[in-house]
Design a protein around this motif. Structure first.
Motif, short mmCIF file in Angstrom:
data_model
loop_
_atom_site.label_atom_id
_atom_site.label_comp_id
_atom_site.label_asym_id
_atom_site.label_seq_id
_atom_site.Cartn_x
_atom_site.Cartn_y
_atom_site.Cartn_z
N GLY A 5 7.47 4.52 2.02
CA GLY A 5 6.79 3.85 0.90
C GLY A 5 7.80 3.13 0.03
O GLY A 5 7.77 3.22 -1.19
N ALA A 6 8.73 2.40 0.66
CA ALA A 6 9.85 1.79 -0.06
C ALA A 6 9.42 0.64 -0.96
O ALA A 6 10.21 0.16 -1.77
CB ALA A 6 10.89 1.28 0.94
N THR A 7 8.17 0.20 -0.87
CA THR A 7 7.71 -0.87 -1.74
C THR A 7 7.15 -0.36 -3.06
O THR A 7 6.84 -1.15 -3.95
CB THR A 7 6.60 -1.69 -1.05
OG1 THR A 7 5.59 -0.78 -0.62
CG2 THR A 7 7.14 -2.44 0.15
N ILE A 42 8.17 3.21 -7.97
CA ILE A 42 8.95 4.44 -8.21
C ILE A 42 10.05 4.53 -7.15
O ILE A 42 11.20 4.85 -7.45
CB ILE A 42 8.06 5.70 -8.18
CG1 ILE A 42 6.86 5.52 -9.13
CG2 ILE A 42 8.85 6.94 -8.57
CD1 ILE A 42 5.82 6.64 -9.06
N VAL A 101 6.46 13.22 -3.11
CA VAL A 101 5.76 12.88 -4.33
C VAL A 101 4.28 13.19 -4.18
O VAL A 101 3.58 12.59 -3.36
CB VAL A 101 5.97 11.40 -4.73
CG1 VAL A 101 5.15 11.04 -5.95
CG2 VAL A 101 7.45 11.13 -4.97
N TYR A 125 -8.54 11.66 -3.66
CA TYR A 125 -7.08 11.47 -3.80
C TYR A 125 -6.44 12.80 -4.19
O TYR A 125 -5.43 13.21 -3.61
CB TYR A 125 -6.85 10.40 -4.87
CG TYR A 125 -5.42 10.21 -5.33
CD1 TYR A 125 -4.46 9.58 -4.54
CD2 TYR A 125 -5.03 10.62 -6.62
CE1 TYR A 125 -3.16 9.38 -5.01
CE2 TYR A 125 -3.74 10.42 -7.09
CZ TYR A 125 -2.80 9.81 -6.28
OH TYR A 125 -1.52 9.60 -6.75
N LYS A 155 -3.55 14.99 -2.22
CA LYS A 155 -2.28 15.37 -2.85
C LYS A 155 -2.12 16.89 -2.88
O LYS A 155 -1.00 17.41 -2.74
CB LYS A 155 -2.21 14.80 -4.27
CG LYS A 155 -2.03 13.27 -4.31
CD LYS A 155 -0.66 12.85 -3.78
CE LYS A 155 -0.35 11.39 -4.08
NZ LYS A 155 0.92 10.97 -3.45
N PRO A 189 0.67 10.04 -15.07
CA PRO A 189 0.62 8.58 -14.93
C PRO A 189 2.01 7.94 -15.04
O PRO A 189 2.80 8.32 -15.90
CB PRO A 189 -0.25 8.13 -16.09
CG PRO A 189 -1.06 9.33 -16.45
CD PRO A 189 -0.22 10.52 -16.13
N GLU A 199 4.64 -6.72 -8.51
CA GLU A 199 5.85 -6.00 -8.11
C GLU A 199 6.37 -6.49 -6.77
O GLU A 199 7.41 -6.04 -6.30
CB GLU A 199 5.57 -4.50 -8.06
CG GLU A 199 5.35 -3.92 -9.46
CD GLU A 199 4.99 -2.46 -9.48
OE1 GLU A 199 4.60 -1.92 -8.41
OE2 GLU A 199 5.07 -1.85 -10.56
N ARG A 200 5.62 -7.38 -6.12
CA ARG A 200 6.12 -7.96 -4.87
C ARG A 200 5.71 -9.42 -4.80
O ARG A 200 4.68 -9.83 -5.35
CB ARG A 200 5.65 -7.16 -3.66
CG ARG A 200 4.16 -7.08 -3.54
CD ARG A 200 3.76 -6.24 -2.34
NE ARG A 200 3.59 -4.83 -2.68
CZ ARG A 200 3.48 -3.86 -1.79
NH1 ARG A 200 3.55 -4.13 -0.52
NH2 ARG A 200 3.30 -2.62 -2.18
N1 LIG Z 1 1.58 5.51 -10.56
C1 LIG Z 1 1.10 6.68 -10.91
O1 LIG Z 1 0.58 6.85 -12.00
C2 LIG Z 1 1.23 7.87 -9.99
C3 LIG Z 1 0.87 9.12 -10.49
C4 LIG Z 1 1.00 10.22 -9.66
C5 LIG Z 1 1.45 10.06 -8.38
N2 LIG Z 1 1.79 8.82 -7.92
C6 LIG Z 1 2.25 8.71 -6.53
O2 LIG Z 1 3.52 8.09 -6.52
C7 LIG Z 1 3.68 7.40 -5.27
C8 LIG Z 1 4.13 5.98 -5.54
O3 LIG Z 1 3.10 5.31 -6.25
P1 LIG Z 1 3.25 3.95 -7.08
O4 LIG Z 1 2.69 4.20 -8.40
O5 LIG Z 1 4.61 3.42 -6.96
O6 LIG Z 1 2.17 3.04 -6.37
P2 LIG Z 1 2.23 2.02 -5.13
O7 LIG Z 1 3.13 0.90 -5.44
O8 LIG Z 1 0.81 1.73 -4.81
O9 LIG Z 1 2.90 2.90 -3.97
C9 LIG Z 1 2.23 3.35 -2.89
C10 LIG Z 1 3.14 3.25 -1.68
O10 LIG Z 1 2.48 3.79 -0.55
C11 LIG Z 1 2.65 2.91 0.54
N3 LIG Z 1 1.55 3.03 1.50
C12 LIG Z 1 0.24 3.14 1.23
N4 LIG Z 1 -0.44 3.24 2.37
C13 LIG Z 1 0.46 3.19 3.38
C14 LIG Z 1 0.38 3.24 4.80
N5 LIG Z 1 -0.79 3.36 5.41
N6 LIG Z 1 1.52 3.17 5.51
C15 LIG Z 1 2.72 3.02 4.91
N7 LIG Z 1 2.86 2.98 3.58
C16 LIG Z 1 1.74 3.05 2.83
C17 LIG Z 1 2.67 1.55 -0.10
O11 LIG Z 1 3.32 0.66 0.78
P3 LIG Z 1 2.74 -0.81 1.21
O12 LIG Z 1 3.75 -1.78 0.71
O13 LIG Z 1 2.76 -0.80 2.68
O14 LIG Z 1 1.40 -0.99 0.61
C18 LIG Z 1 3.50 1.83 -1.34
O15 LIG Z 1 4.88 1.78 -1.04
C19 LIG Z 1 2.33 7.49 -4.55
O16 LIG Z 1 2.37 8.54 -3.64
C20 LIG Z 1 1.38 7.85 -5.66
O17 LIG Z 1 0.26 8.54 -5.19
C21 LIG Z 1 1.67 7.72 -8.70
#
Ligand SMILES: NC(=O)c1ccc[n+]([C@@H]2O[C@H](COP(=O)([O-])OP(=O)(O)OC[C@H]3O[C@@H](n4cnc5c(N)ncnc54)[C@H](OP(=O)(O)O)[C@@H]3O)[C@@H](O)[C@H]2O)c1
Ligand SMILES: Cc1cc2nc3c(=O)[nH]c(=O)nc-3n(C[C@H](O)[C@H](O)[C@H](O)COP(=O)(O)OP(=O)(O)OC[C@H]3O[C@@H](n4cnc5c(N)ncnc54)[C@H](O)[C@@H]3O)c2cc1C
Lengths: 244, 429
Positions: A9-11, A14, A136, A151, A155, A183, B25-26
């Protein structure tokens, strides 16, 4: 000694903050995800900031056959192997209610997909008898609630998996850290009104402190530890009437 | 791309906009549906689009390449971050404004200047390539694309969303600044010392409250890069809430200025400073703009030609007599260097003064704009929030050519901002 992080999930924003912090310490990276253009930019950025090497691997956690090159590359890593999982997806609960077939995707993205890859990586890391896995999860996994319980369930499953993996890998000196963010200000939460929001950079500072101190489970922002302790204590008959 | 409706402001916080914001972000999520904005370090309404869309580029902040002293970056990278990363490797951005929070996109959009403008020229003169996202797709341009290039540098974001740019960095022989501070007792001495300086970096801090014989007194800082290791700054202080409005009241401002002046011994001194202390002294206190309270503040910045130095003195006199100014007044010499049709710099002197947003201050700023026009000078769009189309008429001689170029590139006015509308910059003249 060379330290390599495999990032799933390098994109994610976080993940990007995490990669930067470790790049400045000279780490190498194997960046995994679906958007290879974006990961190429992150790989260049990591190298500009001090990373020894940053390679990009296209994977889709819904397609486990895409994992093989990553596992092969892991076997060939010289030095310490580490892995950090940022993969997850959170469609609106209302979308899921309208189309229950979405559930499989959510569970795969946030739990079974990463678990599959980690399970293949575990024996390689066991052999090296060192390294760290950062998984995470989310505070949403601590208790099912009206707004996002599919979701949350994914998790929760991932957190339980990580707890078992910790139990297993601890015996060979590999550490597993479970991170439960509240969040975080990323594109996932853009436009949502949420309490006690933290930034990706602050979350990463907490994560890296957890790695360093070999903590088992951390909350970020830290305030979510007392909040979730209280929420978990609310008796079910009361909890089921709440909506937040 | 995800849009959310929000109310936002420039650095001065006196003008606000309500509209839709995205923060991609991208790259593939960046659309050409509205102007791009950086870290909103412009004081007025340049980074605002009321009732429309705007794309916050602050998360597009990666370094995507480095070769032969030329760095290729996404537009949201800040100049402070570039300094932090490249100082250790023997380079720094060639032009730096007074805040490290300015993004590369914003620095191009305003063709910003630094304390070395009289030697190094403006920011845009060190940019070698820009990639824009427009309604017709992505375009990569270089100085060879004469009109579109010169419409983009200092072009207030009107030719499209800057995705990335290549910048020529300056090789440096050390990681510290050697700064010589001398006092100037009055305006004449101040100008004299600025004129006499041969240092690569030079800036005058003016006590805008000093009157009579002391009018124009201040400190001249002359600096050059010196040996010593670069040390990255530690996290700064924060101003937690809006300060009560007495925080910057008259006696406090006066006291501050006297203390600043007396800090430097009468015979002057030479000290070593970090890059951040010298280039971005105000960044140490994050959100210092909140010190002005909820109503916010205005900055007036003009440049006048060298032979109009007396007109500038008259302006400073009016400012000092008014008692409305705040501690932050800066006087700099400017060279002729400018990168685009709407770039601010001209050879001469530039003066920048902050005022709390009160009615009396607004009247004074309007008067200062009139005096600037009379002196054949111009005001800086990065700071302005008070001017009118009539008041700036003639200040930017290439305005019509620029308007033609951006109207051709963006016929639907998609990238128009509150600033371009307020000053009718893109309209027929
Ligand atoms: N933001 C928050 O408030 C929050 C709170 C609690 C937990 N989290 C957790 O923190 C982590 C990062 O979240 P974020 O906020 O940075 O959001 P985000 O940018 O939406 O990150 C989600 C990541 O998951 C990857 N992903 C989703 N489906 C995938 C698949 N089928 N195969 C490969 N990669 C996949 C996405 O990659 P693609 O580029 O391929 O889409 C992206 O890198 C997540 O696990 C999220 O649940 C976030
Ligand atoms: C403390 C302080 C000191 C300062 N000192 C100086 C100084 O010494 N010299 C100087 O010249 N300026 C100075 N400034 C002004 C500042 O450098 C400029 O306002 C600069 O443009 C701010 O950059 P930003 O990224 O915040 O851009 P914003 O203020 O967000 O935007 C500025 C303009 O650029 C456009 N823009 C931003 N990003 C993009 C993009 N990606 N694509 C297309 N257009 C874009 C916007 O539409 C807008 O018109 C100072 C400001 C502060 C707060």
């Amino acid at each position: 000694m060379n330290n390599t992080w495999i990032i799933l999930g390098a994109t994610s924003a976080i993940a990007r903050a995490f990669i930067r912090a470790e790049a400045e310490k000279g780490a190498s990276f194997i960046l995994c995800g679906r958007d290879t253009d974006d990961m190429a930019a992150t790989a260049a950025d990591a190298q500009a900031r001090g990373s020894t090497e940053a390679r990009v691997f296209p994977i889709d956690v819904r397609a486990p056959e895409t994992f093989a090159p990553v596992i092969e590359a892991a076997k060939n890593i010289v030095g310490t192997i580490n892995c950090a999982v940022f993969v997850g997806s959170m469609p609106e609960q209302s979308e899921i209610d309208a189309d229950p077939s979405l559930i499989d995707g959510v569970v795969t993205d946030s739990f079974t997909g990463p678990a599959n890859l980690l399970t293949q990586l575990a024996p390689i890391m066991e052999l090296r008898e060192q390294g760290t896995i950062v998984g995470v999860g989310s505070v949403a996994g601590d208790r099912g609630r009206l707004g996002n319980y599919v979701y949350g369930a994914a998790k929760a499953g991932f957190a339980t998996y990580l707890s078992g993996l910790r139990n297993r890998l601890g015996r060979s000196g590999v550490h597993v850290l479970t991170v439960k963010p509240g969040p975080v200000d990323t594109s996932m939460t853009w436009g949502m009104k949420m309490p006690a929001m933290t930034t990706p950079e602050a979350a990463v500072a907490d994560i890296l402190k957890g790695v360093e101190k070999k903590r088992n489970v951390i909350y970020t922002a830290k305030i979510w530890f007392p909040i979730m302790t209280v929420i978990k204590l609310i008796p079910e008959p009361v909890f089921k009437k709440l909506s937040f | 791309m995800q849009w959310k409706t929000d109310t936002y402001a420039g650095w001065g916080r006196a003008l606000t906009a309500t509209g839709e914001l995205a923060r991609p972000e991208r790259s593939r999520n960046i659309t050409a549906e509205g102007p791009a904005i950086g870290n909103r370090r412009s004081y007025g309404d340049a980074p605002l689009n009321s009732d429309g869309k705007a794309t916050d580029m602050s998360r597009m902040n990666r370094i995507i390449g480095f070769e032969d002293g030329i760095v290729h970056v996404e537009a949201g990278v800040t100049l402070g971050e570039l300094t932090r990363i490249y100082a250790k490797k023997g380079y720094m951005p060639t032009v730096m404004p007074g805040t490290g929070f300015a993004t590369v996109g914003g620095a191009i959009g305003m063709d910003v200047h630094g304390k070395n403008h009289h030697h190094a020229g403006s920011f845009g003169q060190h940019v070698t390539e820009i990639t824009l996202r427009t309604a017709d797709g992505d375009k990569t341009i270089t100085p060879a694309d004469d009109t579109l290039w010169r419409a983009t540098i200092g072009g207030l974001g009107q030719t499209g969303v800057i995705l990335s740019a290549k910048l020529k960095l300056t090789p440096i022989s050390g990681g510290q600044m050697q700064v010589t501070e001398t006092r100037a007792a009055n305006w004449e001495q101040h100008i004299e010392r600025l004129d006499a300086s041969t240092a690569p970096y030079c800036v005058g801090w003016i006590d805008a409250t000093a009157k009579g014989d002391a009018m124009g007194r201040g400190i001249i800082e002359e600096a050059e890069v010196t040996s010593g290791d670069y040390e990255a700054p530690k996290g700064g202080k924060k101003v937690p809430l809006d300060a009560p409005s007495f925080a910057l009241s008259k006696p406090i401002v006066k006291l501050f200025n006297t203390a600043y002046y007396n800090r430097v011994p009468a015979e002057g001194r030479t000290v070593n400073r970090s890059f951040e202390q010298f280039f971005f002294p105000l960044d140490k206190v994050q959100d210092w703009n909140k010190l002005y309270g909820k109503r916010g503040f205005h900055q007036f910045q003009c440049v006048v030609p060298t032979n109009q130095v007396d007109a500038l003195k008259a302006m400073l006199n009016a400012i000092a007599e008014s008692g409305l100014a705040s501690p932050l007044a800066v006087l700099k010499r400017m060279g002729p260097g400018r990168g685009g049709m709407m770039s601010f710099p001209m050879e001469g002197y530039t003066l920048a003064v902050d005022f709390p947003a009160r009615d009396a201050a607004k009247d004074l700023i309007k008067e200062l704009i009139t005096l600037t026009a009379a002196a054949e000078g111009r005001i800086y769009f990065a700071k302005d929030s008070m001017a009118t189309p009539a008041a700036i008429a003639g200040m930017y001689p290439e305005q019509t050519d620029w308007a033609d170029a951006v109207n051709a590139a963006d016929p639907d006015l998609t990238f128009a901002t509150d600033l371009t509308r307020r000053l009718n910059l893109r309209g027929a003249k």
